[in-house]
Design an enzyme around this catalytic site. Structure first.
Site, PDB file in Angstrom:
ATOM      1  N   TYR A   1       0.838  -1.202   0.000  1.00 25.11           N
ATOM      2  CA  TYR A   1       0.000   0.000   0.000  1.00 25.11           C
ATOM      3  C   TYR A   1       0.875   1.254   0.000  1.00 25.11           C
ATOM      4  O   TYR A   1       0.680   2.167  -0.819  1.00 25.11           O
ATOM      5  CB  TYR A   1      -0.902  -0.047   1.233  1.00 25.11           C
TER       6      TYR A   1
HETATM    7  P1  NAP Z   1     -12.810   4.310   2.506  1.00 25.15           P
HETATM    8  O1  NAP Z   1     -13.721   4.779   3.566  1.00 25.15           O
HETATM    9  O2  NAP Z   1     -12.503   2.847   2.412  1.00 25.15           O
HETATM   10  O3  NAP Z   1     -13.270   4.825   1.092  1.00 25.15           O
HETATM   11  C1  NAP Z   1     -12.612   4.364  -0.057  1.00 25.15           C
HETATM   12  C2  NAP Z   1     -13.323   4.857  -1.284  1.00 25.15           C
HETATM   13  O4  NAP Z   1     -12.638   4.346  -2.434  1.00 25.15           O
HETATM   14  C3  NAP Z   1     -14.755   4.393  -1.335  1.00 25.15           C
HETATM   15  O5  NAP Z   1     -15.563   5.453  -1.786  1.00 25.15           O
HETATM   16  C4  NAP Z   1     -14.699   3.272  -2.359  1.00 25.15           C
HETATM   17  O6  NAP Z   1     -15.908   3.257  -3.089  1.00 25.15           O
HETATM   18  C5  NAP Z   1     -13.580   3.718  -3.274  1.00 25.15           C
HETATM   19  N1  NAP Z   1     -12.977   2.613  -4.000  1.00 25.15           N
HETATM   20  C6  NAP Z   1     -12.247   1.591  -3.505  1.00 25.15           C
HETATM   21  N2  NAP Z   1     -11.907   0.751  -4.488  1.00 25.15           N
HETATM   22  C7  NAP Z   1     -12.441   1.242  -5.623  1.00 25.15           C
HETATM   23  C8  NAP Z   1     -12.441   0.830  -6.974  1.00 25.15           C
HETATM   24  N3  NAP Z   1     -11.847  -0.307  -7.373  1.00 25.15           N
HETATM   25  N4  NAP Z   1     -13.069   1.583  -7.882  1.00 25.15           N
HETATM   26  C9  NAP Z   1     -13.701   2.724  -7.522  1.00 25.15           C
HETATM   27  N5  NAP Z   1     -13.749   3.183  -6.254  1.00 25.15           N
HETATM   28  C10 NAP Z   1     -13.125   2.437  -5.321  1.00 25.15           C
HETATM   29  O7  NAP Z   1     -11.355   4.964   2.625  1.00 25.15           O
HETATM   30  P2  NAP Z   1     -10.813   6.386   3.170  1.00 25.15           P
HETATM   31  O8  NAP Z   1     -10.178   6.103   4.476  1.00 25.15           O
HETATM   32  O9  NAP Z   1     -11.811   7.460   3.026  1.00 25.15           O
HETATM   33  O10 NAP Z   1      -9.617   6.603   2.131  1.00 25.15           O
HETATM   34  C11 NAP Z   1      -9.664   7.574   1.107  1.00 25.15           C
HETATM   35  C12 NAP Z   1      -8.241   7.861   0.675  1.00 25.15           C
HETATM   36  O11 NAP Z   1      -7.467   8.338   1.777  1.00 25.15           O
HETATM   37  C13 NAP Z   1      -7.498   6.654   0.106  1.00 25.15           C
HETATM   38  O12 NAP Z   1      -6.706   7.070  -0.972  1.00 25.15           O
HETATM   39  C14 NAP Z   1      -6.599   6.230   1.268  1.00 25.15           C
HETATM   40  O13 NAP Z   1      -5.448   5.560   0.815  1.00 25.15           O
HETATM   41  C15 NAP Z   1      -6.276   7.591   1.868  1.00 25.15           C
HETATM   42  N6  NAP Z   1      -5.854   7.569   3.261  1.00 25.15           N
HETATM   43  C16 NAP Z   1      -6.721   7.255   4.260  1.00 25.15           C
HETATM   44  C17 NAP Z   1      -6.276   7.261   5.575  1.00 25.15           C
HETATM   45  C18 NAP Z   1      -7.181   6.931   6.740  1.00 25.15           C
HETATM   46  O14 NAP Z   1      -6.683   6.761   7.869  1.00 25.15           O
HETATM   47  N7  NAP Z   1      -8.482   6.854   6.549  1.00 25.15           N
HETATM   48  C19 NAP Z   1      -4.936   7.569   5.871  1.00 25.15           C
HETATM   49  C20 NAP Z   1      -4.085   7.862   4.814  1.00 25.15           C
HETATM   50  C21 NAP Z   1      -4.544   7.870   3.527  1.00 25.15           C
HETATM   51  P3  NAP Z   1     -16.892   1.996  -3.177  1.00 25.15           P
HETATM   52  O15 NAP Z   1     -16.846   1.277  -1.867  1.00 25.15           O
HETATM   53  O16 NAP Z   1     -18.213   2.595  -3.517  1.00 25.15           O
HETATM   54  O17 NAP Z   1     -16.328   1.237  -4.296  1.00 25.15           O
END
Ligand code: NAP
Length: 249
Positions: free
Chosen positions: A156
């Protein structure tokens, strides 16, 4: 002033959803996207109920073709409203954890496909039109794990470290045409995905940073909206650390 249109990938949940709400609140026409139609339509309803403009375009981002299709559909949404696709937020991602030796090839491939290949081909399909119009903003959502060796997050983190390199490459490639490209690098943030994937590690990770608390998705959305907006017109190629200061200790 012309209403801008933004495509936010992965805006059916978490940080993407908060970003869609924030940009819509700021007057941007928003294209909500993800795999889950039901949650996507709920986000659209949420935005419309708050007085904003939003449309849902479903996509399963896994290769060049799915990225090209989403780019074409989002562009059509913008153009049918008399606008253009001015902002792209590459937010959709999957996180897979575990030791290197136990990582299946299929896991490696799907993490790289969603987190790196899809953003690459979205930019390949969207940035040239931005450049031809003389402006646009792209924000890539990275992670603390791209800069720090967090346990079990090697693949990742590697996918996002490569995305940060693309941020700099694209800033150089498209800057002269007025297209800005930046990354936001979040630390632990309370989202459905992070709570399911990290569990108690979310709090433990947060406590290693000077500020010491888990972020809300709105904290990250604020940074994304800043980089996407004209207030950041002199900022390109940057990786903005939004991790509670974790990278300084
Ligand atoms: P999340 O709640 O799991 O949301 C992920 C989103 O990505 C969902 O809307 C999901 O949509 C979409 N997604 C996943 N696979 C997909 C695919 N194959 N095609 C299209 N859409 C897809 O995650 P989050 O925590 O908000 O993360 C958002 C971003 O922040 C990511 O880039 C993650 O790496 C980054 N990030 C998060 C954190 C944290 O602690 N939360 C920390 C660092 C970085 P569906 O389920 O509708 O497909």
């Amino acid at each position: 002033m012309k209403t801008k249109t933004a495509l936010i990938t992965g805006s059916t949940s978490g940080i993407g959803q908060a970003t869609a709400l924030k940009l819509a609140h700021d007057g941007v026409r928003v294209v909500v996207s993800g795999r889950d139609d039901q949650r996507g339509l709920e986000v659209v309803e949420q935005i419309r109920a708050a007085g904003g403009t939003a449309h849902f375009v479903g996509a399963d981002l896994r290769d060049a073709r799915s990225a090209a299709e989403l780019a074409a559909k989002a562009t059509a949404v913008a153009e049918s409203a008399g606008g253009s696709l001015d902002i792209l937020v590459n937010n959709a991602a999957i996180g897979a954890g575990g030791p290197t030796a136990g990582t299946e090839e299929s896991t490696f491939d799907s993490v790289l496909a969603t987190n790196l290949k899809a953003p690459f081909y979205l930019v390949a399909n969207i940035a040239p039109a931005m450049a031809a119009r003389g402006g646009g903003a792209i924000v890539n959502v990275s992670t603390l794990a791209a800069q720090r060796a967090l346990p079990g997050l090697a693949v990742y983190g590697a996918s996002k470290a490569a995305l940060d390199l693309l941020t700099r490459s694209w800033a150089a490639e498209f800057g002269a045409a007025g297209v800005r490209v930046n990354s936001v690098s979040p630390g632990p943030t309370r989202t459905p995905g992070a709570e399911a994937g990290l569990g108690e590690m979310l709090q433990q990770l947060a406590e290693q940073a000077p500020l010491g608390f888990v972020a809300d998705p709105e904290d990250i959305a604020a940074a994304i909206a800043f980089l996407a907006g004209d207030g950041a017109r002199f900022v390109t190629g940057a990786v903005l650390d939004v991790s509670g200061g974790r990278t300084v200790v």
